[in-house]
Design a protein around this motif. Structure first.
Motif, PDB file in Angstrom:
ATOM      1  N   GLN A   1       0.867  -1.179   0.000  1.00 57.80           N
ATOM      2  CA  GLN A   1       0.000   0.000   0.000  1.00 57.80           C
ATOM      3  C   GLN A   1       0.901   1.225   0.000  1.00 57.80           C
ATOM      4  OE1 GLN A   1      -2.473   0.661   3.444  1.00 57.80           O
ATOM      5  NE2 GLN A   1      -3.763   2.167   2.390  1.00 57.80           N
ATOM      6  N   VAL A   2       0.701   2.105  -0.954  1.00 59.18           N
ATOM      7  CA  VAL A   2       1.520   3.295  -1.100  1.00 59.18           C
ATOM      8  C   VAL A   2       0.627   4.524  -0.997  1.00 59.18           C
ATOM      9  CG1 VAL A   2       2.977   4.593  -2.692  1.00 59.18           C
ATOM     10  CG2 VAL A   2       3.268   2.128  -2.489  1.00 59.18           C
ATOM     11  N   LEU A   3       1.040   5.498  -0.177  1.00 65.99           N
ATOM     12  CA  LEU A   3       0.255   6.706   0.040  1.00 65.99           C
ATOM     13  C   LEU A   3       1.132   7.934  -0.156  1.00 65.99           C
ATOM     14  CD1 LEU A   3      -0.320   4.554   2.700  1.00 65.99           C
ATOM     15  CD2 LEU A   3      -2.387   5.937   2.663  1.00 65.99           C
ATOM     16  N   VAL A   4       0.495   9.065  -0.442  1.00 68.17           N
ATOM     17  CA  VAL A   4       1.175  10.360  -0.539  1.00 68.17           C
ATOM     18  C   VAL A   4       0.617  11.229   0.573  1.00 68.17           C
ATOM     19  CG1 VAL A   4       1.720  12.320  -2.018  1.00 68.17           C
ATOM     20  CG2 VAL A   4       1.307  10.066  -3.033  1.00 68.17           C
ATOM     21  N   VAL A   5       1.482  11.633   1.504  1.00 69.74           N
ATOM     22  CA  VAL A   5       0.979  12.292   2.712  1.00 69.74           C
ATOM     23  C   VAL A   5       1.768  13.557   3.033  1.00 69.74           C
ATOM     24  CG1 VAL A   5       0.220  10.086   3.668  1.00 69.74           C
ATOM     25  CG2 VAL A   5       2.462  10.972   4.275  1.00 69.74           C
ATOM     26  N   ARG A   6       1.121  14.402   3.839  1.00 67.02           N
ATOM     27  CA  ARG A   6       1.762  15.585   4.399  1.00 67.02           C
ATOM     28  C   ARG A   6       2.573  15.175   5.631  1.00 67.02           C
ATOM     29  NH1 ARG A   6      -3.996  17.963   3.806  1.00 67.02           N
ATOM     30  NH2 ARG A   6      -3.908  19.026   1.781  1.00 67.02           N
ATOM     31  N   PRO A   7       3.365  16.093   6.195  1.00 67.61           N
ATOM     32  CA  PRO A   7       4.178  15.734   7.367  1.00 67.61           C
ATOM     33  C   PRO A   7       3.379  15.174   8.539  1.00 67.61           C
ATOM     34  CG  PRO A   7       4.978  17.788   6.441  1.00 67.61           C
ATOM     35  CD  PRO A   7       3.716  17.441   5.685  1.00 67.61           C
ATOM     36  N   ASP A   8       2.090  15.590   8.687  1.00 67.73           N
ATOM     37  CA  ASP A   8       1.284  15.080   9.798  1.00 67.73           C
ATOM     38  C   ASP A   8       0.609  13.749   9.472  1.00 67.73           C
ATOM     39  OD1 ASP A   8      -0.684  15.821   8.008  1.00 67.73           O
ATOM     40  OD2 ASP A   8      -1.751  17.159   9.389  1.00 67.73           O
ATOM     41  N   GLY A   9       0.853  13.224   8.282  1.00 68.28           N
ATOM     42  CA  GLY A   9       0.266  11.938   7.910  1.00 68.28           C
ATOM     43  C   GLY A   9      -1.048  12.044   7.177  1.00 68.28           C
ATOM     44  N   SER A  10      -1.588  13.240   7.031  1.00 72.71           N
ATOM     45  CA  SER A  10      -2.848  13.397   6.314  1.00 72.71           C
ATOM     46  C   SER A  10      -2.606  13.261   4.810  1.00 72.71           C
ATOM     47  CB  SER A  10      -3.488  14.755   6.624  1.00 72.71           C
ATOM     48  OG  SER A  10      -2.621  15.811   6.274  1.00 72.71           O
TER      49      SER A  10
ATOM     50  N   VAL B   1       4.809   7.190   1.322  1.00 77.58           N
ATOM     51  CA  VAL B   1       4.854   6.296   2.474  1.00 77.58           C
ATOM     52  C   VAL B   1       4.374   4.919   2.037  1.00 77.58           C
ATOM     53  CG1 VAL B   1       3.928   5.848   4.772  1.00 77.58           C
ATOM     54  CG2 VAL B   1       4.536   8.175   4.126  1.00 77.58           C
ATOM     55  N   HIS B   2       5.084   3.907   2.457  1.00 78.73           N
ATOM     56  CA  HIS B   2       4.806   2.535   2.036  1.00 78.73           C
ATOM     57  C   HIS B   2       4.504   1.693   3.270  1.00 78.73           C
ATOM     58  CE1 HIS B   2       6.148  -1.177  -0.451  1.00 78.73           C
ATOM     59  NE2 HIS B   2       5.767  -1.617   0.722  1.00 78.73           N
ATOM     60  N   ARG B   3       3.452   0.891   3.187  1.00 73.89           N
ATOM     61  CA  ARG B   3       3.197  -0.039   4.284  1.00 73.89           C
ATOM     62  C   ARG B   3       2.695  -1.365   3.722  1.00 73.89           C
ATOM     63  NH1 ARG B   3      -1.808   3.046   7.378  1.00 73.89           N
ATOM     64  NH2 ARG B   3      -3.416   2.721   5.803  1.00 73.89           N
ATOM     65  N   GLY B   4       2.747  -2.392   4.559  1.00 73.15           N
ATOM     66  CA  GLY B   4       2.386  -3.735   4.121  1.00 73.15           C
ATOM     67  C   GLY B   4       3.492  -4.720   4.464  1.00 73.15           C
ATOM     68  N   PRO B   5       3.379  -5.966   4.026  1.00 76.67           N
ATOM     69  CA  PRO B   5       4.309  -7.023   4.439  1.00 76.67           C
ATOM     70  C   PRO B   5       5.708  -6.908   3.838  1.00 76.67           C
ATOM     71  CG  PRO B   5       2.748  -7.871   2.814  1.00 76.67           C
ATOM     72  CD  PRO B   5       2.273  -6.499   3.200  1.00 76.67           C
ATOM     73  N   LEU B   6       5.929  -5.983   2.902  1.00 73.99           N
ATOM     74  CA  LEU B   6       7.267  -5.812   2.341  1.00 73.99           C
ATOM     75  C   LEU B   6       8.120  -4.831   3.132  1.00 73.99           C
ATOM     76  CD1 LEU B   6       6.479  -5.696  -1.487  1.00 73.99           C
ATOM     77  CD2 LEU B   6       6.822  -7.658  -0.005  1.00 73.99           C
ATOM     78  N   VAL B   7       7.531  -4.112   4.082  1.00 72.98           N
ATOM     79  CA  VAL B   7       8.283  -3.152   4.892  1.00 72.98           C
ATOM     80  C   VAL B   7       9.292  -3.898   5.747  1.00 72.98           C
ATOM     81  CG1 VAL B   7       8.135  -1.446   6.741  1.00 72.98           C
ATOM     82  CG2 VAL B   7       6.444  -1.439   4.890  1.00 72.98           C
ATOM     83  N   ALA B   8      10.552  -3.468   5.680  1.00 70.90           N
ATOM     84  CA  ALA B   8      11.633  -4.131   6.397  1.00 70.90           C
ATOM     85  C   ALA B   8      11.461  -4.002   7.910  1.00 70.90           C
ATOM     86  CB  ALA B   8      12.978  -3.557   5.965  1.00 70.90           C
ATOM     87  N   GLN B   9      12.346  -4.686   8.636  1.00 69.59           N
ATOM     88  CA  GLN B   9      12.263  -4.706  10.097  1.00 69.59           C
ATOM     89  C   GLN B   9      12.992  -3.551  10.767  1.00 69.59           C
ATOM     90  OE1 GLN B   9      13.778  -8.744  10.809  1.00 69.59           O
ATOM     91  NE2 GLN B   9      11.684  -9.426  11.148  1.00 69.59           N
ATOM     92  N   GLY B  10      13.548  -2.654   9.964  1.00 75.55           N
ATOM     93  CA  GLY B  10      14.264  -1.511  10.529  1.00 75.55           C
ATOM     94  C   GLY B  10      15.741  -1.590  10.220  1.00 75.55           C
ATOM     95  N   TYR B  11      16.516  -0.706  10.870  1.00 77.78           N
ATOM     96  CA  TYR B  11      17.956  -0.652  10.667  1.00 77.78           C
ATOM     97  C   TYR B  11      18.675  -1.447  11.752  1.00 77.78           C
ATOM     98  CZ  TYR B  11      16.807   3.284   7.609  1.00 77.78           C
ATOM     99  OH  TYR B  11      16.271   4.071   6.627  1.00 77.78           O
ATOM    100  N   TRP B  12      19.696  -2.163  11.340  1.00 75.41           N
ATOM    101  CA  TRP B  12      20.467  -2.967  12.284  1.00 75.41           C
ATOM    102  C   TRP B  12      21.094  -2.069  13.354  1.00 75.41           C
ATOM    103  CZ3 TRP B  12      21.352  -7.912  13.598  1.00 75.41           C
ATOM    104  CH2 TRP B  12      22.436  -8.176  14.413  1.00 75.41           C
ATOM    105  N   ASN B  13      20.748  -2.341  14.610  1.00 73.57           N
ATOM    106  CA  ASN B  13      21.371  -1.711  15.775  1.00 73.57           C
ATOM    107  C   ASN B  13      21.297  -0.183  15.740  1.00 73.57           C
ATOM    108  OD1 ASN B  13      22.607  -2.156  18.258  1.00 73.57           O
ATOM    109  ND2 ASN B  13      24.657  -1.850  17.443  1.00 73.57           N
ATOM    110  N   ARG B  14      20.226   0.360  15.146  1.00 79.52           N
ATOM    111  CA  ARG B  14      20.047   1.813  15.100  1.00 79.52           C
ATOM    112  C   ARG B  14      18.602   2.152  15.476  1.00 79.52           C
ATOM    113  NH1 ARG B  14      24.035   4.683  11.448  1.00 79.52           N
ATOM    114  NH2 ARG B  14      25.605   3.120  10.945  1.00 79.52           N
ATOM    115  N   PRO B  15      18.270   2.036  16.750  1.00 78.03           N
ATOM    116  CA  PRO B  15      16.869   2.226  17.155  1.00 78.03           C
ATOM    117  C   PRO B  15      16.335   3.624  16.898  1.00 78.03           C
ATOM    118  CG  PRO B  15      18.322   2.039  19.076  1.00 78.03           C
ATOM    119  CD  PRO B  15      19.138   1.660  17.882  1.00 78.03           C
TER     120      PRO B  15
END
Length: 527
Positions: free
Chosen positions: A343-352, A363-377
């Motif tokens: 799911q791909v969306l086009v949003v303003r800084p507040d998410g609207s 902004v991209h969401r769904g099961p292809l979104v990675a788990q984050g950056y290694w050791n960079r919380p």
């Protein structure tokens, strides 16, 4: 659908045991043979004592051993870390240290280039060499276990590693705005779902023969393997020297699918394509940056029987959008719509949400979104976060999304168009480069007082890198020293296309270097 990375191979080994999975330098490896080789590599990892999730670095060009190490790492429950073969010792050392690689697979000449780096890599315990080294019969690493490929892969792995789809499968390194490349973490589910998604819209089948020319450290390049194996197709590995080598390989190996970055397409579209090169070609894809409209139309003329897929993606979400071939000539500047499972969306800084025509962040969401950056919380929290649940964001959820940093617009029909980057990242030849990756080494030289790296448009690379600097020493001698120093420690794609000495660097109202002003000022510096 397979849920573990190595199960892509395992399923095809059952379904098409004698069908070629790989072809490299004229030698074919069947699905059954490749699956067996991966199990033997996994057996070596098990004997080496690698725990579940341990990182295995693979620092090799495209070759059969590299692919075997990737999927063999998965078989034993470890985590693969592809290292771009064009990187030099300093960048390789950062990757090995950052994620704590314990086992490194490489060649003899690359091992020699890493001698000083390995002395600083405290986690590495094992090295596997894919070729013998007659010039170095005794290795200079007494604390490390160094084995030949044949000795390491002597026995297969036990059949069950106990993995789940949510376990960490791979770490791909991508440049970040801080200057140091960051490791993007992918689960087995991420990679398997991504493979299925791409194979679906490319309509891959077991009859496809896909030419692999991109580095496997690039998620787009690695996708050529996972997509092909999910469909039972054949991957032909090509470690090419010149663009003409790719065109020659198309006819020689009866290629049906080819992926490239815009800088490559801009080179090959100007070459002659013999009729036999295009006879089998069913599709081409482009990602890594926007492809100029003129290049799109020229490729369509050169390849009238091939489908052209224009794609957009970011490492943190694997792949986000594609433009169907029947829309390419109608919308040649579009990056398309969301791929399957995304799911791909086009949003303003507040998410609207942004209405059609208004530029916003993709902004991209769904099961292809990675788990984050290694050791960079902290960086993970900034980039991977929900859209929000405030009144302006009605209908959104708390599901984690990845904020791309790319500005896009959307038309009335939902097609997306790239506008630019929110940050100062440079996109050159398909690579994402942080200015700090160049400025850091530059500032090691006493002759340079201040320096700024920035991008200007380039007809083939997308963007080229310029370096503007100040010095109180001889300008010609300083430029020579700069060129030699950077060429010794940076890969070629990071090297500035031009060095410009000035008396003072512009700064903005906050006292920071004004990169935008420099970019505008030197727009025509390469013409």
């Amino acid at each position: 659908m397979p849920s573990l990375l190595h199960s892509l191979l395992r399923e095809q080994a059952k379904r098409y045991p004698e069908k070629p999975a790989l072809e490299y330098r004229g030698k074919e490896t069947s699905y059954r043979g490749l699956d067996a080789a991966c199990k033997r590599f996994a057996g070596g990892c098990t004997r080496a004592g690698l725990a579940r999730g341990a990182r295995v670095g693979i620092y090799l060009p495209p070759c059969t051993q590299a692919v075997t190490a990737f999927f063999g790492t998965s078989y034993c429950g470890a985590c693969l870390v592809p290292v771009n073969p064009v990187l030099k010792s300093r960048q390789v050392g950062h990757i090995l240290n950052d994620c704590g690689v314990e086992l490194l697979v490489t060649s003899s000449h690359r091992l020699r280039s890493l001698q000083e780096t390995l002395e600083q890599c405290e986690h590495i315990r094992h090295i596997v060499l894919t070729d013998p080294d007659p010039e170095q019969p005794a290795h200079p690493y007494p604390a490390l276990a160094v084995e030949s490929w044949e000795a390491f892969c002597a026995q297969p792995v036990p059949p069950d590693s106990g993995l789940t789809a949510s376990d960490l499968a791979a770490i791909f390194y991508t440049s970040g705005s801080t200057g140091e490349p960051k490791g993007v973490m992918f689960s087995h589910r991420n990679l398997c779902m991504g493979a299925q998604s791409v194979a679906t819209y490319l309509k891959n089948t077991p009859q496809d023969r896909i030419l692999s020319v991109l580095p496997f450290s690039f998620d787009y390049g690695f996708s050529q393997l996972t997509t092909a194996f999910s469909a039972g197709a054949t991957v032909v590995l090509l470690d090419y020297l010149l663009p003409i080598d790719i065109i020659k390989a198309l006819g020689k190996y009866r290629i049906t699918g080819l992926a490239g970055v815009p800088s490559l397409w801009q080179q090959v579209c100007r070459l002659e394509w013999p009729e036999n090169a295009c006879r089998q070609l069913r599709y081409i894809t482009s990602s890594g940056d926007t492809l100029p409209e003129m290049t799109v139309r020229l490729l369509a003329q050169k390849l009238p029987s091939a489908d052209i897929y224009l794609m957009y993606g970011l490492t943190e979400a694997f792949r986000s959008t594609y433009l169907p071939p029947d829309e390419v000539l109608r919308r040649p500047t579009s990056i398309g719509k969301a791929i399957p499972h995304a799911q791909v969306l086009v949003v303003r800084p507040d998410g609207s949400p942004c209405p059609p025509g208004e530029a916003g962040e993709l902004v991209h969401r769904g099961p292809l979104v990675a788990q984050g950056y290694w050791n960079r919380p902290l960086e993970t929290a900034r980039r991977f976060r929900p859209l929000g649940t405030g009144p302006k964001n009605s209908g959104t959820t708390d599901e984690i999304a990845v904020w791309s940093g790319d500005l896009v617009t959307q038309d009335q029909n939902g097609y997306l168009y790239f506008v630019g980057r929110k940050d100062e990242m440079i996109k050159t030849s398909g690579y994402r480069v942080s200015p700090a990756e160049i400025e850091g080494p530059v500032n090691e030289l006493d002759a340079v007082k201040e320096a700024v790296a920035f991008a200007v448009p380039h007809p083939e690379r997308g963007q080229a890198i310029l370096l503007v600097y100040t010095t109180d020493q001889d300008p010609e001698a300083t430029e020579n020293e700069l060129e030699q120093h950077l060429a010794s420690i940076l890969p070629r794609y990071m090297l500035p296309a031009k060095y410009i000495q000035v008396n003072a660097l512009p700064r903005n109202s906050h006292g920071k270097f004004d990169r935008k002003d420099l970019s505008v000022r030197y727009q025509s510096a390469l013409t």
